[in-house]
Design an enzyme around this catalytic site. Structure first.
Site, PDB file in Angstrom:
ATOM      1  CE1 TYR A 164      -3.153  -2.912   0.304  1.00 18.82           C
ATOM      2  CE2 TYR A 164      -4.502  -1.239   1.348  1.00 18.82           C
ATOM      3  CZ  TYR A 164      -4.375  -2.475   0.760  1.00 18.82           C
ATOM      4  OH  TYR A 164      -5.475  -3.272   0.610  1.00 18.82           O
ATOM      5  CE  LYS A 238       0.813 -17.347   2.194  1.00 21.65           C
ATOM      6  NZ  LYS A 238       0.300 -18.644   2.577  1.00 21.65           N
ATOM      7  CG  ASP A 292      -2.353 -19.551   4.265  1.00 15.00           C
ATOM      8  OD1 ASP A 292      -1.650 -19.048   5.148  1.00 15.00           O
ATOM      9  OD2 ASP A 292      -1.919 -20.403   3.469  1.00 15.00           O
ATOM     10  CG  ASP A 316      -7.667  -3.375   3.163  1.00 14.81           C
ATOM     11  OD1 ASP A 316      -8.696  -3.156   3.822  1.00 14.81           O
ATOM     12  OD2 ASP A 316      -7.490  -2.922   2.014  1.00 14.81           O
TER      13      ASP A 316
END
Ligand code: NAI
Length: 447
Positions: A164, A238, A292, A316
């Site tokens: 972002y 992640k 995940d 987000d």
């Protein structure tokens, strides 16, 4: 000496009232603070008008005239374009910086054009480094969960870097080609990346993640846990795939926890190695989950999560998925907080198809206001707002988005819903627990 007020080109600053200052990252609020607001585009116009009446009534009910907000309209989005010829005028940024706290409605962001998101620009320019989103089944909204009452966590999303950061180049542009050539040259010279190449025709986005920015967000999350007696903080990342960005995010979060908060935290590794799997009384468990997995954990075992600390993009995505668990984006509040300014906002967008029809649900804006009052040190107002939302929704008086889904509900307009909220501010009966009745899929509680 307080800093002199900047000269605003086109704002009507109220004569009465003072700015909110910050000391050591915390707001110091006068009895009559000036608070800038951005009405927003689309449904922003409907929900702001409703919300501000409820805010003023709640402040009056809590402090009997001893405290009062002096609202200052500042502009962004379509209204700013009409007035200033730009979507985000300097006046707006300077007013928020000077007055310290602001609240905003949603703003339109065109997809795939050169115009950058006004929200992202505002967060970066004012260095609002934590995006804080509480996800809690507070007022009987139509939830798809069997046990929505188990959902009660707060997301601390890093708000200024990651993908972002807005550093990207279009596919096949000279800049993208130049960067790709440089990267491919580096890849070919490093034995550990031998055989890897970036396609020459690719678009390129940069994902910066740094220790300092990661740790100040984690610090805020741990302080929140300590202040609120929460004993579980989970880092979501992640890092198994993106080792030097999201993997580093995880490591830097742990590093901060075991240096600055050593006496208060136990890591999951320590829990098993030193404490036989049992969290010592008064300690906070700091654990981590891969993103995940985290998405399914919050659905299957929401009761095991209380504070989630996340990089910008993962945060987000998870925030919106989590909002669905308690009834959707229409009611999800949000706060963007830095050390010297904070901006509160509903997480939903401008919902253009229902704008200006007096049908939008103002609950997210009002809940965002509740967070704002907590932030400025007026918790009595936060409680009044939370309670009146619960009373009103549970009494079955709802805007159409909810009423359509709930058995026996009465559908009212945005303005009438605000009237009901104001009336219920004065109610003295106990606040009811959220009901779980949802139309068609009648949910039975598991024994
Ligand atoms: P949206 O949140 O505006 O709408 C999604 C769905 O939720 C629609 O069905 C809408 O009618 C409903 N909805 C949203 N707010 C509601 C409310 N208060 N009451 C009742 N129903 C409500 O998301 P969408 O359609 O993806 O985006 C529309 C525009 O909003 C886009 O330009 C987008 O960039 C912008 N946006 C701005 C945000 C912000 O300023 N913080 C956040 C998200 C989107």
């Amino acid at each position: 000496m307080p800093p002199t007020q900047p000269v605003f080109k086109d704002l009507r600053v109220p004569k009465a009232g003072e700015r909110i200052r910050y000391a050591h990252g915390e707001p110091v609020t006068p009895a009559h603070p000036i608070i800038p607001f951005i009405e927003g585009d689309g449904v922003g116009r409907d929900i702001w008008k409703a919300a501000v009446r409820v805010f003023d009534a709640a402040v009056a009910a809590a402090y009997k005239g001893e405290r009062k907000i002096e609202w200052l309209e500042v502009y962004a989005g379509d209204k700013a374009q009409g007035k200033y010829g730009v979507y985000l005028p300097d006046d707006t940024i300077e007013a928020i910086r000077h007055f310290g706290v602001a609240i905003k409605g949603p703003l339109t962001t065109p997809v795939g054009t050169g115009i950058r998101s006004l929200n992202v620009t505002m967060r970066q320019t004012l260095d609002l480094y934590s995006c804080i989103r509480p996800v809690r089944f507070l007022f009987g909204a139509p939830s798809p969960m069997r046990h929505p009452e188990d959902v009660d966590f707060v997301i601390f999303r890093e708000n200024t870097e990651d993908l972002y950061a807005g550093i990207e180049w279009k596919a096949e542009s000279p800049e993208a080609k130049k960067l790709i050539a440089f990267i491919n040259d580096m890849l070919s010279k490093d034995p550990s990346t031998k055989g890897k190449r970036v396609d020459e025709a690719a678009g390129i986005g940069i994902k910066p993640i740094s220790r300092y920015r990661t740790q100040r967000n984690m610090r805020r999350a741990l302080k929140h846990a300590i202040k609120n007696g929460i004993n579980d903080v989970c880092i979501v990342h992640k890092g198994n795939i993106m080792k030097y960005t999201e993997g580093a995010f995880r490591d830097w979060c742990y590093e901060l926890a075991v240096t600055e908060f050593r006496g208060q935290v136990v890591t999951e590794e320590e829990l098993h190695a030193k404490h036989g799997g049992k969290l010592p009384e008064g300690k906070i468990l700091v654990k981590d989950r891969i993103a995940d997995n985290a998405f399914q954990q919050i659905l299957l075992y929401p009761q095991n999560y209380r504070v989630l600390v996340m990089p910008n993009l993962e945060g987000d995505l998870l925030s919106d998925a989590a909002a669905a668990q308690i009834g959707g984006l229409g009611i999800a509040p949000g706060a963007n907080i830095g050390d010297e300014a904070a901006v509160f906002e509903a997480t939903h967008g401008t919902a253009p198809t229902i704008a200006d029809k007096n049908i939008a649900n103002p609950s997210a804006m009002i809940s965002s206001g509740a967070l704002m009052f907590e932030h400025i040190g007026w918790p009595e107002v936060r409680k009044l707002l939370d309670d009146t939302l619960r009373r009103t929704v549970n009494s079955g008086t709802l805007t159409a988005d909810f009423a359509d889904q709930i058995e026996g509900a009465t559908s009212v307009g945005t303005g009438e819903f605000a009237d009901a909220l104001i009336k219920n501010l004065a109610a003295s009966e106990p606040v009811p627990e959220p009901k779980l009745a949802r139309k068609k899929t009648v949910m039975k509680r598991r024994k």
